[in-house]
Motif scaffolding. Structure first.
Motif, short mmCIF file in Angstrom:
data_model
loop_
_atom_site.label_atom_id
_atom_site.label_comp_id
_atom_site.label_asym_id
_atom_site.label_seq_id
_atom_site.Cartn_x
_atom_site.Cartn_y
_atom_site.Cartn_z
N ASP A 151 -0.92 0.24 11.76
CA ASP A 151 -1.83 -0.80 11.27
C ASP A 151 -3.26 -0.29 11.10
OD1 ASP A 151 -2.42 -0.47 13.96
OD2 ASP A 151 -2.67 -2.62 14.36
N PHE A 152 -3.44 1.04 11.11
CA PHE A 152 -4.79 1.58 10.98
C PHE A 152 -5.46 1.08 9.70
CE2 PHE A 152 -7.40 4.88 8.90
CZ PHE A 152 -8.49 4.86 9.77
N HIS A 153 -6.71 0.65 9.84
CA HIS A 153 -7.47 0.20 8.68
C HIS A 153 -8.95 0.46 8.94
CE1 HIS A 153 -9.56 -2.62 5.94
NE2 HIS A 153 -8.54 -2.38 5.14
N PRO A 160 -8.81 10.90 -6.77
CA PRO A 160 -7.43 10.62 -7.18
C PRO A 160 -6.40 11.05 -6.13
CG PRO A 160 -8.66 11.58 -9.00
CD PRO A 160 -9.52 11.71 -7.78
N ILE A 161 -6.70 12.10 -5.37
CA ILE A 161 -5.80 12.54 -4.30
C ILE A 161 -5.79 11.50 -3.19
CG2 ILE A 161 -5.32 14.35 -2.60
CD1 ILE A 161 -6.73 16.30 -4.51
N PHE A 162 -6.97 10.95 -2.86
CA PHE A 162 -7.08 9.98 -1.77
C PHE A 162 -6.38 8.66 -2.10
CE2 PHE A 162 -11.48 11.76 -0.34
CZ PHE A 162 -10.86 12.90 0.12
N VAL A 220 -1.90 5.77 5.14
CA VAL A 220 -1.50 6.64 4.03
C VAL A 220 -2.71 7.41 3.49
CG1 VAL A 220 -0.59 6.68 1.68
CG2 VAL A 220 0.46 5.17 3.39
N THR A 221 -3.80 6.70 3.26
CA THR A 221 -5.01 7.35 2.74
C THR A 221 -5.54 8.38 3.71
OG1 THR A 221 -5.55 5.27 1.63
CG2 THR A 221 -7.29 6.92 1.79
#
Length: 292
Positions: free
Chosen positions: A91-93, A9-11, A33-34
């Motif tokens: 744009d990190f993914h 849930p935090i992630f 964000v994650t």
């Protein structure tokens, strides 16, 4: 430490995946964000994780150094690693597959999870590998398939996820062995180090001494110390102290146990000994940390 189920849930907030088998394995897409959210738990996370970058970049601080991951780079996280995400591109993914440390699964490929997670550290002295582009894309396809089944209502979801996870780990082992062309560390040394890492999460709270772990591995304390330093550039005591500090800070933050009870739980001789240890490692007393 946080279990994977407690940390998710935090992630990901309200974007939780459906339950995996035993709630012990998840795969998620990750972005900037994650990535930064993981800093809230990585010091306390009882989990193995494989993050494969497919777009942009991410920089972490590991063992006093900065490492940047680009597309086709694999980042492996194991319990006890001192890792902090310090920067990402907008744009990190990537894709992240996580397995709870305490989940017991019968498949041999999954029992070898610790070996897979620590192979980059053993062979490259860092939690980073650059995979061939086709191998990286193959693993991403597998991760997407796992995500799809996690969110499905397939009546055999648990069985399918077990098989997909086993296939992923076998493919990962193949990709890792291809990425590390020349074995830098003798196999016996590798086995001893990983054996020590397997023992540590179960015994660190009770056993703070090198001879215990050496005895379990049927080698001398001097040889164990030499192997750990050769592989990781850290000492056995560094690893034990890191785990003790992680658990102490976690309990101070999340539990109502008194400082004396925490000292007892971690098998310190007395409360002053625990406080002295915590001050040396964290730069403040347990009481100051809890208030802060």
């Amino acid at each position: 430490m946080y279990t994977l189920n407690e940390a998710l849930p935090i992630f990901v907030g309200d974007r939780l995946p459906e339950k995996g088998w035993d709630d012990g394995m998840y795969c998620i897409e990750t972005n900037a964000v994650t990535a930064f959210r993981t800093n809230e738990t990585q010091g306390f996370l009882s989990c193995f994780a494989f993050t494969l970058v497919d777009k942009g970049w991410m920089t972490i601080r590991y063992n006093g150094r900065e490492l940047t991951f680009y597309p086709n780079d694999l980042y492996t996280y194991s319990p006890g690693l001192p890792v902090t995400v310090i920067a990402t591109s907008d744009d990190f993914h990537g894709y992240c597959l996580m397995a709870d440390e305490h989940v017991t699964i019968e498949a041999p490929s999954i029992r070898d999870l610790v070996h897979l997670a620590y192979l980059p550290i053993v062979q490259l002295h860092e939690p980073k590998q650059t995979l061939a582009a086709d191998a990286a894309q193959h693993l991403i396809v597998k991760m997407r398939e796992i995500i799809s089944y996690l969110h499905s209502d397939h009546i055999y979801k648990g069985e399918v996820l077990r098989m997909l996870y086993s296939i992923f780990l076998l493919d990962l082992q193949n990709a890792q062995n291809s990425a590390i062309v020349h074995r830098q560390t003798p196999q016996r040394v590798e086995e001893i180090f990983i054996g020590f890492i397997r023992l540590l999460p179960t015994h660190f709270a009770e056993h703070h001494d090198i001879p215990f772990y050496a005895d379990q591995l049927h080698i001398s304390p001097v040889y164990l110390s030499r192997v750990v330093r050769q592989v990781a550039g850290r000492t056995v005591i560094d690893y034990i102290n890191q785990m003790l500090l992680m658990e102490a800070t976690f309990l101070l933050q999340t539990s109502k146990l008194s400082i004396t009870q925490i000292a007892d739980h971690l098998h310190f001789a007395d409360t002053p000994s625990f406080s002295k240890f915590f001050l040396r490692m964290k730069g403040m007393t347990p009481r100051e940390y809890r208030k802060g």
